[in-house]
Design a protein around this motif. Sequence first.
Motif, short mmCIF file in Angstrom:
data_model
loop_
_atom_site.label_atom_id
_atom_site.label_comp_id
_atom_site.label_asym_id
_atom_site.label_seq_id
_atom_site.Cartn_x
_atom_site.Cartn_y
_atom_site.Cartn_z
N GLY A 112 28.23 -42.77 -41.50
CA GLY A 112 29.09 -41.95 -40.79
C GLY A 112 28.56 -40.71 -40.74
N THR A 113 29.24 -39.42 -40.07
CA THR A 113 28.65 -38.34 -39.91
C THR A 113 29.19 -37.24 -41.00
OG1 THR A 113 30.40 -37.78 -38.19
CG2 THR A 113 28.17 -38.64 -37.51
N LYS A 114 30.12 -37.72 -41.37
CA LYS A 114 30.53 -36.70 -42.56
C LYS A 114 29.71 -36.27 -43.74
CE LYS A 114 34.23 -35.43 -45.82
NZ LYS A 114 35.71 -34.53 -45.41
N SER A 188 36.03 -29.88 -29.69
CA SER A 188 36.03 -29.46 -30.98
C SER A 188 37.52 -30.23 -31.61
CB SER A 188 36.62 -27.98 -30.76
OG SER A 188 37.49 -27.49 -31.84
N ASN A 189 37.23 -30.36 -32.72
CA ASN A 189 38.39 -30.71 -33.67
C ASN A 189 38.62 -29.47 -34.63
OD1 ASN A 189 40.07 -31.46 -35.98
ND2 ASN A 189 38.46 -32.75 -36.81
N PRO A 190 39.71 -28.88 -34.49
CA PRO A 190 40.87 -29.19 -34.02
C PRO A 190 41.36 -28.59 -32.62
CG PRO A 190 41.23 -27.17 -35.33
CD PRO A 190 39.73 -27.44 -35.05
N SER A 213 24.42 -30.12 -33.61
CA SER A 213 25.74 -30.29 -32.45
C SER A 213 26.42 -31.66 -32.81
CB SER A 213 25.06 -30.51 -30.83
OG SER A 213 26.22 -30.69 -30.05
N ASP A 214 27.91 -31.32 -33.19
CA ASP A 214 28.41 -32.39 -33.83
C ASP A 214 29.41 -32.93 -32.37
OD1 ASP A 214 30.46 -33.88 -34.66
OD2 ASP A 214 31.12 -32.94 -36.38
N GLU A 215 29.02 -34.11 -32.04
CA GLU A 215 29.62 -34.78 -30.67
C GLU A 215 30.55 -35.92 -30.60
OE1 GLU A 215 25.91 -34.76 -28.24
OE2 GLU A 215 25.63 -32.56 -28.43
N CYS A 216 30.92 -35.81 -31.89
CA CYS A 216 31.43 -37.44 -32.36
C CYS A 216 32.85 -37.72 -31.64
CB CYS A 216 31.98 -37.46 -33.75
SG CYS A 216 33.25 -36.37 -34.52
N TYR A 217 33.29 -36.44 -30.63
CA TYR A 217 34.31 -36.88 -29.70
C TYR A 217 34.05 -36.90 -28.39
CZ TYR A 217 37.51 -35.63 -33.83
OH TYR A 217 38.07 -35.91 -35.13
N ALA A 218 32.68 -37.12 -28.00
CA ALA A 218 32.31 -36.99 -26.83
C ALA A 218 32.92 -38.01 -25.71
CB ALA A 218 30.64 -37.16 -26.71
N HIS A 241 26.37 -37.85 -33.81
CA HIS A 241 27.29 -38.96 -33.02
C HIS A 241 27.87 -40.06 -34.12
CE1 HIS A 241 27.47 -37.72 -28.94
NE2 HIS A 241 26.06 -37.32 -29.42
N SER A 242 29.13 -40.63 -33.90
CA SER A 242 29.79 -41.37 -34.88
C SER A 242 30.31 -42.84 -34.16
CB SER A 242 30.96 -40.51 -35.47
OG SER A 242 31.53 -41.42 -36.45
N LEU A 243 30.34 -43.76 -34.88
CA LEU A 243 31.24 -44.82 -34.34
C LEU A 243 32.56 -44.83 -34.79
CD1 LEU A 243 28.74 -47.85 -34.29
CD2 LEU A 243 29.23 -46.21 -32.63
N SER A 244 32.94 -44.02 -35.76
CA SER A 244 34.43 -43.82 -36.23
C SER A 244 35.40 -43.70 -35.31
CB SER A 244 34.54 -42.61 -37.25
OG SER A 244 33.54 -42.76 -38.23
N LYS A 245 35.17 -42.75 -34.42
CA LYS A 245 36.21 -42.38 -33.21
C LYS A 245 35.93 -43.49 -31.94
CE LYS A 245 36.70 -38.89 -36.10
NZ LYS A 245 37.77 -38.65 -37.04
N ARG A 246 34.91 -43.41 -31.39
CA ARG A 246 34.44 -44.26 -30.35
C ARG A 246 34.95 -45.55 -30.59
NH1 ARG A 246 30.52 -47.73 -28.55
NH2 ARG A 246 30.09 -47.44 -26.54
N VAL A 252 34.02 -48.36 -41.68
CA VAL A 252 32.67 -49.05 -41.99
C VAL A 252 31.55 -48.16 -42.33
CG1 VAL A 252 33.34 -51.09 -41.22
CG2 VAL A 252 31.79 -49.82 -39.78
N ARG A 253 31.51 -46.78 -41.62
CA ARG A 253 30.79 -45.72 -42.04
C ARG A 253 29.17 -45.93 -41.10
NH1 ARG A 253 33.43 -42.96 -41.98
NH2 ARG A 253 32.27 -41.25 -42.73
N ALA A 254 29.45 -45.39 -39.95
CA ALA A 254 28.14 -45.65 -38.91
C ALA A 254 28.16 -44.47 -38.01
CB ALA A 254 28.11 -47.12 -38.30
#
Length: 389
Positions: A112-114, A188-190, A213-218, A241-246, A252-254
């Motif tokens: 995960g990215t956190k 951006s979050n938020p 560059s945190d692009e987890c909402y791309a 990048h994260s699979l959490s949102k996508r 599962v933390r990826a």
Amino acid sequence: MTPSDPGSSPPSSSAPSVGFVPPPYPYERLNGARARAAERFADRGGLVDCSIGTPCDPPPDAVLSAMATSGTERGYPTSPGSPAYRQAAAGWIERRFGVTIDPEGGVAACVGTKEFVATSAQFLRLRTPDRDTVLYPSVSYPTYAMGATLAGARAVPVPELAAGGLDLEAVDPRDAERALLVWVNSPSNPTGALSDLERAAAWGRDRGIPVLSDECYAEFTWDGPPRTILESGSDGVVAVHSLSKRSNLAGVRAGFYAGDPDLVTYLLDVRRHAGLMVPGPVQVGAVVALDDDAHVDVQRKRYDERLRFLAGVLADAGLPVDLPAGAFYLWVPVPDRFADGWALCEWLADEAGLLVSPGELYGPDGSDHVRVAVVQPMDRLELIGTRLV
Ligand SMILES: Cc1ncc(COP(=O)(O)O)c(C=O)c1O
């Protein structure tokens, strides 16, 4: 966020040393409003929790069955990610952004990215001990500042432009000279705002400061196509990048990071020593998720529908809000009749059983807003419509 400066006031030899005391976890500060709303609306459909950005929708079935049948449970997984994992990440970057990345040296896995956000400052500080400052957006995901704290570094917030993105001209040159790294987050979050990532990359390159560059909402970019900082080249930058949102896989933390081969290789080497590994079954599932875009199209439609619906409900209740340029949050300005975001948060919880996040959780500059995450299905959001009339 007040910049913390571990170097500014050395403790006197007689003073008792005070160790790190972790602050309350941001969302635990909502426990009172959450409990009240849950009790008040217990027989009227219950609490509608739009505070934490935890996806409520299902991950793809094919991902779940790939994880269940991976056969990878016995052995240790590779810390940088299997060749298939890195290839799938590079393939997705190519498909989504038209950018080519070397799957061998230019991309690696994170849990995960956190954890990547929280640990990168300390790892970079070990490599560059004469730098002690983390620059990050003044209204942002709290882990950028926490990563600085965990590194024993200074967390220095950078104000944001009205159009979105960091106001890099406002950075004090003395802070820039001490900067280990700068975080950007687009969408951006938020706030949902988009940044000029090319400009941020150029600013960092000119000063030798890595830009993370945190692009987890791309994938949830609404104004124009999704963007990555890698479009400006990989020199001095890392995209996260994260699979959490996508793919609705927060459980599962990826995730992965990609970019400058020197930075990526350094980070993967140190992370390997720290034992940071995406579990084998998760790596296999992540490959299936990254290779598929159809489920993301479905998810985009869900968030788009919910954002429009809830923005309408809030506007009808005297809380007008613009639709975001990206991500799945409504960043709602607090009207004058409320003292601040906490007051509006309490009111929404008490009147409508709707739990939102006071903007102050994302930094003092956010205190005149609340964040509403559209992570509840339509029938739950419709309840809010009936309660706020
Ligand atoms: C901006 C931002 N970055 C990173 C994360 C971490 O996501 P994860 O650790 O699930 O990949 C989040 C989660 O909400 C986020 O909002």
